[in-house]
Design a protein around this motif. Sequence first.
Motif, short mmCIF file in Angstrom:
data_model
loop_
_atom_site.label_atom_id
_atom_site.label_comp_id
_atom_site.label_asym_id
_atom_site.label_seq_id
_atom_site.Cartn_x
_atom_site.Cartn_y
_atom_site.Cartn_z
N THR A 94 9.56 -26.17 29.46
CA THR A 94 9.84 -27.61 29.45
C THR A 94 11.33 -27.84 29.49
N ALA A 95 11.78 -28.65 30.44
CA ALA A 95 13.20 -28.99 30.57
C ALA A 95 13.49 -30.27 29.78
N HIS A 96 14.25 -30.11 28.69
CA HIS A 96 14.63 -31.25 27.87
C HIS A 96 16.04 -31.75 28.20
N GLN A 97 16.76 -30.98 29.00
CA GLN A 97 18.11 -31.35 29.43
C GLN A 97 18.23 -31.09 30.93
N ARG A 98 19.38 -31.46 31.50
CA ARG A 98 19.55 -31.30 32.94
C ARG A 98 20.63 -30.27 33.26
N HIS A 99 20.64 -29.18 32.50
CA HIS A 99 21.64 -28.14 32.72
C HIS A 99 21.34 -27.33 33.98
N ILE A 100 22.39 -26.85 34.61
CA ILE A 100 22.23 -25.95 35.74
C ILE A 100 22.15 -24.53 35.20
N GLN A 101 20.97 -23.91 35.32
CA GLN A 101 20.74 -22.57 34.78
C GLN A 101 19.87 -21.77 35.74
N LEU A 102 20.12 -20.48 35.81
CA LEU A 102 19.47 -19.65 36.81
C LEU A 102 17.99 -19.41 36.56
N TRP A 109 15.47 -21.30 35.72
CA TRP A 109 14.42 -22.31 35.95
C TRP A 109 13.49 -21.95 37.11
N SER A 110 14.04 -21.49 38.21
CA SER A 110 13.22 -21.20 39.39
C SER A 110 12.36 -19.96 39.22
N LEU A 111 12.58 -19.20 38.13
CA LEU A 111 11.82 -17.98 37.91
C LEU A 111 10.56 -18.22 37.07
N ASN A 112 10.41 -19.42 36.51
CA ASN A 112 9.23 -19.73 35.71
C ASN A 112 8.02 -19.96 36.62
N ASP A 113 6.84 -19.76 36.07
CA ASP A 113 5.62 -20.08 36.82
C ASP A 113 5.47 -21.59 37.00
N TYR A 114 5.92 -22.35 36.02
CA TYR A 114 5.81 -23.81 36.12
C TYR A 114 6.87 -24.43 35.22
N TRP A 150 14.12 -34.57 39.17
CA TRP A 150 15.00 -34.57 40.35
C TRP A 150 16.11 -33.54 40.19
N SER A 151 16.68 -33.48 39.00
CA SER A 151 17.78 -32.54 38.76
C SER A 151 17.30 -31.09 38.86
N MET A 152 16.11 -30.82 38.32
CA MET A 152 15.57 -29.45 38.40
C MET A 152 15.36 -29.03 39.85
N ARG A 153 14.87 -29.93 40.67
CA ARG A 153 14.62 -29.60 42.07
C ARG A 153 15.93 -29.50 42.86
N ARG A 154 16.84 -30.42 42.57
CA ARG A 154 18.07 -30.49 43.37
C ARG A 154 19.05 -29.37 43.03
N PHE A 155 19.23 -29.07 41.75
CA PHE A 155 20.28 -28.15 41.35
C PHE A 155 19.77 -26.78 40.88
N ASN A 156 18.51 -26.73 40.43
CA ASN A 156 17.97 -25.46 39.96
C ASN A 156 16.90 -24.88 40.87
N PHE A 157 16.70 -25.53 42.01
CA PHE A 157 15.86 -25.00 43.10
C PHE A 157 14.41 -24.73 42.67
N VAL A 158 13.88 -25.57 41.79
CA VAL A 158 12.47 -25.46 41.41
C VAL A 158 11.63 -26.12 42.50
N SER A 159 10.65 -25.42 43.01
CA SER A 159 9.86 -25.95 44.12
C SER A 159 8.97 -27.10 43.65
N LYS A 160 8.66 -27.99 44.58
CA LYS A 160 7.86 -29.17 44.29
C LYS A 160 6.49 -28.81 43.74
N SER A 161 5.92 -27.70 44.17
CA SER A 161 4.57 -27.31 43.76
C SER A 161 4.53 -26.73 42.35
N ARG A 162 5.70 -26.48 41.76
CA ARG A 162 5.73 -25.82 40.45
C ARG A 162 6.46 -26.65 39.40
N ILE A 163 6.45 -27.97 39.57
CA ILE A 163 7.10 -28.82 38.57
C ILE A 163 6.35 -30.14 38.47
N ARG A 164 6.31 -30.67 37.26
CA ARG A 164 5.65 -31.95 37.02
C ARG A 164 6.40 -32.68 35.91
#
Length: 299
Positions: free
Chosen positions: A40-48, A50-55, A65-79
């Motif tokens: 769970t992302a409680h902040q909008r930090h840029i950290q490596l 995030w994209s390695l989690n299953d969800y 938006w921040s997770m997708r834009r700056f941490n490259f989390v794919s649309k299918s793996r974030i809610r």
Amino acid sequence: KRIAAIARERRISIVHTHNSRAHSFGVLLKLLHGLPVVATAHQRHIQLHWSLNDYVIANSDVTLWSMRRFNFVSKSRIRRIYCPIRDRFFNGAPPAEVSATRTAWGFAPTDRVLGCVGNVSPRKSQLNLIRALPSVLREFPNVRLVMVGDDHGEYAKTCRQAVEELQLQGAVRWLGHQDDIPLVMSCLDVCVCTPTEEAFGLTAAEALASGVPVVAALVGGLREVVIDEETGLLVPPRDPRALSTAITRLLNDGALRERLAREGRQRVRRLFSAADHAAQLLDVYQTVVSGKRQASQGR
């Protein structure tokens, strides 16, 4: 290895992490031992990591938006799943307990109480509120401000110095850490949230659930909790004049306070219920676990 062994022994199907250190540890469990991980992302930090989690669960649309834009989390793996608000905030404290608490704080029954809840830090920008207070006091001399939250460190010292320089000692109470935040909220006439950055805005949501009108900074996830002129008043960050104007407007208009508090409470009950939060979490868990099963069967 020890945690992975415990997970296997107890047949734990998924790991859910909630802060930066735990997020990194969770990713290691996934990469080294194959445990499915939700973060769970409680902040909008840029950290490596995030994209390695299953969800990834974002606590607001702006965090998503921040997770997708700056941490490259794919649309299918974030809610986006909003933080839940405990039922006790909706219930409120008994009037006798509210009266006793305000008296213990040193306030008279006729005093108007503003509250700022959150650790005293530059991000929470309590100094902005302190600088706005003299203008409020000129119109409402019976206004009192409670600062709730850990108040140690250099920024807290700066805030206390500003209180002294502006001769506000009689109007400001430093309450420090408080365990019973629902009671604190019930004692307020207006809750003020002044951060320069906020991923969600839990304090504002808790205040609205308690039936307390909110003045908040126009930043981050606060714009999803407080709808300007509908469930509260939003002002630009770092603008003491705009903040004092909004506060005095609320104090001058009882009908506005009641309407904003009523609409805000309904919105919080509709969007931030604990039951809905739990149902959405369960759906994420089932999605991740079923996806892992399908992947293993396809090998």
